[in-house]
Motif scaffolding. Sequence first.
Motif, PDB file in Angstrom:
ATOM      1  N   ARG A 111       0.832  -1.202   0.000  1.00  0.00           N
ATOM      2  CA  ARG A 111       0.000   0.000   0.000  1.00  0.00           C
ATOM      3  C   ARG A 111       0.871   1.258   0.000  1.00  0.00           C
ATOM      4  N   GLU A 112       1.905   1.270   0.831  1.00  0.00           N
ATOM      5  CA  GLU A 112       2.799   2.433   0.938  1.00  0.00           C
ATOM      6  C   GLU A 112       3.544   2.724  -0.361  1.00  0.00           C
ATOM      7  N   HIS A 113       3.810   1.697  -1.162  1.00  0.00           N
ATOM      8  CA  HIS A 113       4.601   1.853  -2.387  1.00  0.00           C
ATOM      9  C   HIS A 113       3.774   1.703  -3.665  1.00  0.00           C
ATOM     10  N   ASP A 114       2.454   1.841  -3.543  1.00  0.00           N
ATOM     11  CA  ASP A 114       1.548   1.785  -4.702  1.00  0.00           C
ATOM     12  C   ASP A 114       1.727   0.519  -5.542  1.00  0.00           C
ATOM     13  N   VAL A 115       1.883  -0.596  -4.866  1.00  0.00           N
ATOM     14  CA  VAL A 115       2.050  -1.897  -5.519  1.00  0.00           C
ATOM     15  C   VAL A 115       0.679  -2.473  -5.836  1.00  0.00           C
ATOM     16  N   CYS A 116       0.472  -2.842  -7.082  1.00  0.00           N
ATOM     17  CA  CYS A 116      -0.789  -3.467  -7.501  1.00  0.00           C
ATOM     18  C   CYS A 116      -0.701  -4.986  -7.561  1.00  0.00           C
ATOM     19  N   SER A 117       0.510  -5.514  -7.756  1.00  0.00           N
ATOM     20  CA  SER A 117       0.676  -6.964  -7.833  1.00  0.00           C
ATOM     21  C   SER A 117       1.886  -7.378  -6.993  1.00  0.00           C
ATOM     22  N   ILE A 118       1.705  -8.454  -6.236  1.00  0.00           N
ATOM     23  CA  ILE A 118       2.752  -8.913  -5.323  1.00  0.00           C
ATOM     24  C   ILE A 118       2.788 -10.438  -5.331  1.00  0.00           C
ATOM     25  N   GLU A 149      -8.455  -3.279   1.925  1.00  0.00           N
ATOM     26  CA  GLU A 149      -8.066  -1.877   2.115  1.00  0.00           C
ATOM     27  C   GLU A 149      -6.692  -1.547   1.556  1.00  0.00           C
ATOM     28  N   SER A 150      -6.039  -2.510   0.890  1.00  0.00           N
ATOM     29  CA  SER A 150      -4.650  -2.317   0.479  1.00  0.00           C
ATOM     30  C   SER A 150      -4.462  -1.664  -0.882  1.00  0.00           C
ATOM     31  N   GLY A 151      -5.414  -1.841  -1.786  1.00  0.00           N
ATOM     32  CA  GLY A 151      -5.225  -1.380  -3.155  1.00  0.00           C
ATOM     33  C   GLY A 151      -4.510  -2.396  -4.032  1.00  0.00           C
ATOM     34  N   VAL A 152      -4.077  -3.506  -3.454  1.00  0.00           N
ATOM     35  CA  VAL A 152      -3.411  -4.553  -4.225  1.00  0.00           C
ATOM     36  C   VAL A 152      -4.467  -5.296  -5.036  1.00  0.00           C
TER      37      VAL A 152
END
Length: 173
Positions: A111-118, A149-152
């Motif tokens: 979330r802090e680094h605008d990561v969409c895929s992990i 809530e993460s945006g991932v």
Amino acid sequence: MGRLDSILADITTLQVDAIVNAANQQLKGGGGVDGAIHRAAGAQELLAATAKFGGCATGDAVPTPGFRLPAKWIFHAVGPVWSVARGGSAAEDRADSLLASCYRRCIELAREHDVCSIAFPAISTGIYRFPPDRAARIAVATVNEVLDESGVEEVIFCAFNDETHALYCDLLR
């Protein structure tokens, strides 16, 4: 909610925003997935980037660039060492909590680094001997708890063998 998937692959080759490294507390590389990530990313650059943290506590994670990897980020998560010799359910419960914390912290970093895929390896199941079935249940449950809530948008559980891949596939059905 983001999509969860399991694949059998080399995590260092994945085209995702971030991969997770099953790191040791010293963040100095090692065997298994940790060693593979250090070799593929560029060991000297990665060691220099992790040195600024002075280590990482069990259950926590720290970010570095991906350097030579396709992934932009590496989140170095330190999972618990499983030891039957420690004995008792209190030690097991503590290990469960620390492992869940690794996954939770990596989603926070995403979330802090605008990561969409992990992509996650099976943290602590190699030389740290955490039971793979127990670890997989904790991983999937924890990610499901915090993903909304993460945006991932995409979480990949990247297995290194058929047995681990089958565990995740069963849990994700």
